[in-house]
Scaffold this motif. Sequence first.
Motif, mmCIF file in Angstrom:
data_model
loop_
_atom_site.group_PDB
_atom_site.id
_atom_site.type_symbol
_atom_site.label_atom_id
_atom_site.label_comp_id
_atom_site.label_asym_id
_atom_site.label_seq_id
_atom_site.Cartn_x
_atom_site.Cartn_y
_atom_site.Cartn_z
ATOM 1 N N THR A 3 0.844 -1.190 0.000
ATOM 2 C CA THR A 3 0.000 0.000 0.000
ATOM 3 C C THR A 3 0.880 1.241 0.000
ATOM 4 O O THR A 3 1.807 1.344 0.792
ATOM 5 C CB THR A 3 -0.911 0.023 1.235
ATOM 6 O OG1 THR A 3 -1.737 -1.140 1.218
ATOM 7 C CG2 THR A 3 -1.789 1.259 1.256
ATOM 8 N N VAL A 4 0.596 2.154 -0.916
ATOM 9 C CA VAL A 4 1.255 3.455 -0.940
ATOM 10 C C VAL A 4 0.166 4.515 -0.919
ATOM 11 O O VAL A 4 -1.009 4.236 -1.172
ATOM 12 C CB VAL A 4 2.160 3.646 -2.185
ATOM 13 C CG1 VAL A 4 3.296 2.643 -2.192
ATOM 14 C CG2 VAL A 4 1.370 3.580 -3.472
ATOM 15 N N TRP A 5 0.570 5.732 -0.605
ATOM 16 C CA TRP A 5 -0.357 6.862 -0.602
ATOM 17 C C TRP A 5 0.138 7.875 -1.613
ATOM 18 O O TRP A 5 1.295 8.255 -1.613
ATOM 19 C CB TRP A 5 -0.458 7.469 0.794
ATOM 20 C CG TRP A 5 -1.224 6.561 1.694
ATOM 21 C CD1 TRP A 5 -0.752 5.483 2.373
ATOM 22 C CD2 TRP A 5 -2.616 6.623 1.956
ATOM 23 N NE1 TRP A 5 -1.767 4.864 3.056
ATOM 24 C CE2 TRP A 5 -2.925 5.549 2.820
ATOM 25 C CE3 TRP A 5 -3.635 7.477 1.558
ATOM 26 C CZ2 TRP A 5 -4.216 5.319 3.280
ATOM 27 C CZ3 TRP A 5 -4.924 7.244 2.033
ATOM 28 C CH2 TRP A 5 -5.197 6.176 2.882
ATOM 29 N N PHE A 6 -0.749 8.281 -2.506
ATOM 30 C CA PHE A 6 -0.425 9.208 -3.585
ATOM 31 C C PHE A 6 -1.068 10.552 -3.285
ATOM 32 O O PHE A 6 -2.290 10.643 -3.128
ATOM 33 C CB PHE A 6 -0.941 8.652 -4.914
ATOM 34 C CG PHE A 6 -0.566 9.474 -6.105
ATOM 35 C CD1 PHE A 6 0.729 9.451 -6.589
ATOM 36 C CD2 PHE A 6 -1.502 10.261 -6.750
ATOM 37 C CE1 PHE A 6 1.085 10.193 -7.703
ATOM 38 C CE2 PHE A 6 -1.163 11.008 -7.858
ATOM 39 C CZ PHE A 6 0.136 10.977 -8.341
ATOM 40 N N LEU A 7 -0.244 11.595 -3.176
ATOM 41 C CA LEU A 7 -0.765 12.953 -2.992
ATOM 42 C C LEU A 7 -0.984 13.542 -4.370
ATOM 43 O O LEU A 7 -0.034 13.820 -5.104
ATOM 44 C CB LEU A 7 0.217 13.813 -2.195
ATOM 45 C CG LEU A 7 -0.168 15.284 -2.021
ATOM 46 C CD1 LEU A 7 -1.528 15.439 -1.347
ATOM 47 C CD2 LEU A 7 0.904 16.025 -1.241
ATOM 48 N N LEU A 8 -2.233 13.690 -4.756
ATOM 49 C CA LEU A 8 -2.622 14.253 -6.043
ATOM 50 C C LEU A 8 -2.907 15.738 -5.848
ATOM 51 O O LEU A 8 -3.725 16.108 -5.007
ATOM 52 C CB LEU A 8 -3.866 13.550 -6.587
ATOM 53 C CG LEU A 8 -4.486 14.144 -7.847
ATOM 54 C CD1 LEU A 8 -3.522 14.046 -9.023
ATOM 55 C CD2 LEU A 8 -5.807 13.446 -8.143
ATOM 56 N N ILE A 9 -2.225 16.571 -6.622
ATOM 57 C CA ILE A 9 -2.396 18.027 -6.545
ATOM 58 C C ILE A 9 -2.979 18.500 -7.872
ATOM 59 O O ILE A 9 -2.406 18.225 -8.931
ATOM 60 C CB ILE A 9 -1.048 18.713 -6.272
ATOM 61 C CG1 ILE A 9 -0.423 18.161 -4.989
ATOM 62 C CG2 ILE A 9 -1.222 20.231 -6.203
ATOM 63 C CD1 ILE A 9 1.051 18.481 -4.846
ATOM 64 N N LEU A 10 -4.111 19.174 -7.809
ATOM 65 C CA LEU A 10 -4.779 19.709 -8.999
ATOM 66 C C LEU A 10 -4.733 21.228 -8.964
ATOM 67 O O LEU A 10 -5.032 21.832 -7.929
ATOM 68 C CB LEU A 10 -6.227 19.236 -9.046
ATOM 69 C CG LEU A 10 -6.420 17.719 -9.069
ATOM 70 C CD1 LEU A 10 -7.887 17.372 -8.875
ATOM 71 C CD2 LEU A 10 -5.886 17.137 -10.355
ATOM 72 N N ILE A 11 -4.375 21.831 -10.099
ATOM 73 C CA ILE A 11 -4.260 23.290 -10.185
ATOM 74 C C ILE A 11 -4.968 23.768 -11.448
ATOM 75 O O ILE A 11 -4.741 23.229 -12.534
ATOM 76 C CB ILE A 11 -2.778 23.720 -10.231
ATOM 77 C CG1 ILE A 11 -2.040 23.202 -9.000
ATOM 78 C CG2 ILE A 11 -2.658 25.241 -10.346
ATOM 79 C CD1 ILE A 11 -0.537 23.337 -9.083
ATOM 80 N N SER A 12 -5.787 24.783 -11.290
ATOM 81 C CA SER A 12 -6.487 25.384 -12.418
ATOM 82 C C SER A 12 -6.230 26.883 -12.432
ATOM 83 O O SER A 12 -6.247 27.532 -11.384
ATOM 84 C CB SER A 12 -7.993 25.118 -12.310
ATOM 85 O OG SER A 12 -8.674 25.736 -13.384
ATOM 86 N N MET A 13 -5.961 27.409 -13.636
ATOM 87 C CA MET A 13 -5.732 28.845 -13.814
ATOM 88 C C MET A 13 -6.531 29.324 -15.017
ATOM 89 O O MET A 13 -6.724 28.558 -15.968
ATOM 90 C CB MET A 13 -4.243 29.118 -14.025
ATOM 91 C CG MET A 13 -3.404 28.803 -12.803
ATOM 92 S SD MET A 13 -1.645 29.015 -13.090
ATOM 93 C CE MET A 13 -1.264 27.470 -13.878
ATOM 94 N N PRO A 14 -6.973 30.595 -15.001
ATOM 95 C CA PRO A 14 -7.719 31.120 -16.146
ATOM 96 C C PRO A 14 -6.893 31.019 -17.429
ATOM 97 O O PRO A 14 -5.670 31.157 -17.411
ATOM 98 C CB PRO A 14 -7.956 32.584 -15.791
ATOM 99 C CG PRO A 14 -7.754 32.674 -14.324
ATOM 100 C CD PRO A 14 -6.779 31.594 -13.961
ATOM 101 N N ASN A 15 -7.572 30.734 -18.511
ATOM 102 C CA ASN A 15 -6.984 30.668 -19.852
ATOM 103 C C ASN A 15 -5.978 29.539 -20.028
ATOM 104 O O ASN A 15 -5.287 29.488 -21.042
ATOM 105 C CB ASN A 15 -6.343 32.009 -20.235
ATOM 106 C CG ASN A 15 -7.334 33.147 -20.170
ATOM 107 O OD1 ASN A 15 -8.463 33.015 -20.631
ATOM 108 N ND2 ASN A 15 -6.939 34.242 -19.555
ATOM 109 N N ALA A 16 -5.842 28.661 -19.067
ATOM 110 C CA ALA A 16 -4.977 27.491 -19.229
ATOM 111 C C ALA A 16 -5.721 26.468 -20.082
ATOM 112 O O ALA A 16 -6.943 26.346 -19.985
ATOM 113 C CB ALA A 16 -4.610 26.902 -17.883
ATOM 114 N N PRO A 17 -5.000 25.731 -20.914
ATOM 115 C CA PRO A 17 -5.686 24.769 -21.792
ATOM 116 C C PRO A 17 -6.258 23.562 -21.050
ATOM 117 O O PRO A 17 -7.086 22.846 -21.585
ATOM 118 C CB PRO A 17 -4.586 24.335 -22.758
ATOM 119 C CG PRO A 17 -3.314 24.582 -22.027
ATOM 120 C CD PRO A 17 -3.571 25.770 -21.140
#
Length: 78
Positions: A3-17
């Motif tokens: 078992t491992v733990w994955f830290l998922l980081i999501l980032i959203s910025m205006p006008n990013a594709p």
Amino acid sequence: MTTVWFLLILISMPNAPSVKYSGYIYPNEEECMAAKYELMESYNGKSTEYKLTTQMDSFCIEFESFPIKGLNKIKGIE
């Protein structure tokens, strides 16, 4: 399997594709949650202007993985 733990980081910025993402693997939930807390504290400490143009969230996800050589050694676990 391990078992491992994955830290998922999501980032959203205006006008990013697209939504940007990044991730890190931890050997246990406690280390993942501590890293998530530090990350979100850092984000929450940013200016209002920054947060108006950058949306970020993170999640610790449990995952069954094949053994990852050196994962426990890096974290100081024998």
